[in-house]
Structure formats: structure tokens, C-alpha cells
Design an enzyme around this catalytic site. Sequence first.
Site, PDB file in Angstrom:
ATOM      1  N   SER A  71      47.553  50.221  35.940  1.00 57.44           N
ATOM      2  CA  SER A  71      48.399  50.566  34.800  1.00 57.44           C
ATOM      3  C   SER A  71      49.851  50.512  35.214  1.00 57.44           C
ATOM      4  CB  SER A  71      48.073  51.978  34.298  1.00 57.44           C
ATOM      5  OG  SER A  71      49.041  52.400  33.353  1.00 57.44           O
ATOM      6  N   TYR A 109      46.784  60.735  35.172  1.00 57.37           N
ATOM      7  CA  TYR A 109      46.463  59.319  34.994  1.00 57.37           C
ATOM      8  C   TYR A 109      47.295  58.447  35.924  1.00 57.37           C
ATOM      9  CZ  TYR A 109      45.855  54.839  32.578  1.00 57.37           C
ATOM     10  OH  TYR A 109      45.582  53.525  32.268  1.00 57.37           O
TER      11      TYR A 109
END
Length: 246
Positions: free
Chosen positions: A141, A155
Site C-alpha cells: 500500500s 494498517y
Amino acid sequence: MHTLDGKVALVTGGGRGIGAAVVRRLARDGAEVAFTFQDDERRADAVVDEVTTAGGRATAVRADSADPGAPVDAVERVVAAHGRIDILVNNAGAFLLGPLAELSLAEFEQTVAVNVRAPFLASQAAARHMSAGGRIVTIGSNMAERTVFPGFALYAMSKTALIGLTKALGRELGPRAITVNLVNPGPTDTDLNPADGPNAAVINGFTALGHYAAPDDIAATVAFLAGPDARYITGATVNVDGGFTA
């Protein structure tokens, strides 16, 4: 061009979104693709049907990446069915957000299990069977490099771990001519983060191109890294984020 003819691929979390786009693209390029899904069997079957209708080959395998045995089992099932594995795409992910003070230990463990442990175990299992020319591609990501919103600590931490894993495995497996690379998507039009969602205008403003990616944009990069033209790329992180981290 069928650049992946004769190759066998496994894509984790391939029943929807970016994972499904990767399954379709690898199959279009000639690979025989197995993919895992967790719950939505109807959606997984739809991906298989779509690939088959287009002349490709795909099979769906139910697996929960939070289960430590699942990634290894998925690899072994592919090898048992096809006699080999040439390409592994670690795509399955947990997307748990929240303020630091409110994140629970269970959420921490779920995120690390799916986003870090599963790619490690799947890569370990696949590497045992890969020959020269093998490819491991992990989906990370852009939040690993630029976290512009609050609530992403857990995350972002988990996705940042994949940078180190990619570099280390690239170095370790390089002598066997197996490449290992990381693709960091930016804003991508999926169910979890639709391009017409309530925060889309703000998110678009953080990119240089001013719009979301399509899942096919991410899949194209994965297919390149999985193919023969990427044979001299390993240990690399490729940002496919429209300039979000520029």
C-alpha cells in the site's frame, strides 16, 4: 501476447477487487491461475466463469489467510494439482482502521496475521517449489510511504513490513533466479474505496494525476513483474499510486 504460457500462478484474495483483476490479467497472459477466497463463493465462481469465458484457466480455493495453515495449504494444493508453481501473488489483506487508543489486540493480531504472516508463509512455501524464473509479487500500500489520514497506524505498519520482507527475500532468492517485488497501489476503485465514495474528491487531491486507479492498472504492473521482461528486477517497490507519494 501470451507471455505467461505454461506458467502456474497462485493469487491470494483473488475473488474481488485488485486480486480479481490480477487473476484475469495473468490468465489473459496465458497462465493457469488458482486463487484463494475467504467467504463469497458466488463472487469467486463469477471470476472463474469470466476467465473461462475469455478462454483462460482459473480455479478458486477457499482459504482464510488469518489461519496460519491456509497459505501453505493453498500453495501445496496448487503444486499437487499442477505439479509446479511459478508465480505467487500475495494479495489478500486486512484493512482495519481506527484511532490508536481504540485499536484492540485482536485487531492487531488479525492485521499482522493476514498482512504480514500470510505473505511470509506463502512465500516460504512457494519458494520450496519454484525453479529459476519464479516470481513472487506482493501487494502492499502507498500508506507505507505516505500516511496522510489519521487512523492508519496499524494498517500502515503492517504494509511497511512488506518492504523489508521483499528486499530480504529478493536478496536470498536471487541466486536461484527467483525475483521478489512489491507493488504499492494508491487509491484504487474497489468496493472498499470506491472512486465515487464520499471521500473521493479529497483523496484525488493527494494524487498527481487527480483520479483513482482502476484495478486493471495494478494488475498490469503485477503482470509485468511476473513476466519475462522483469527478470532483472528484484527487491524493488513499485508505487502505482498516481503520484500520491511523489
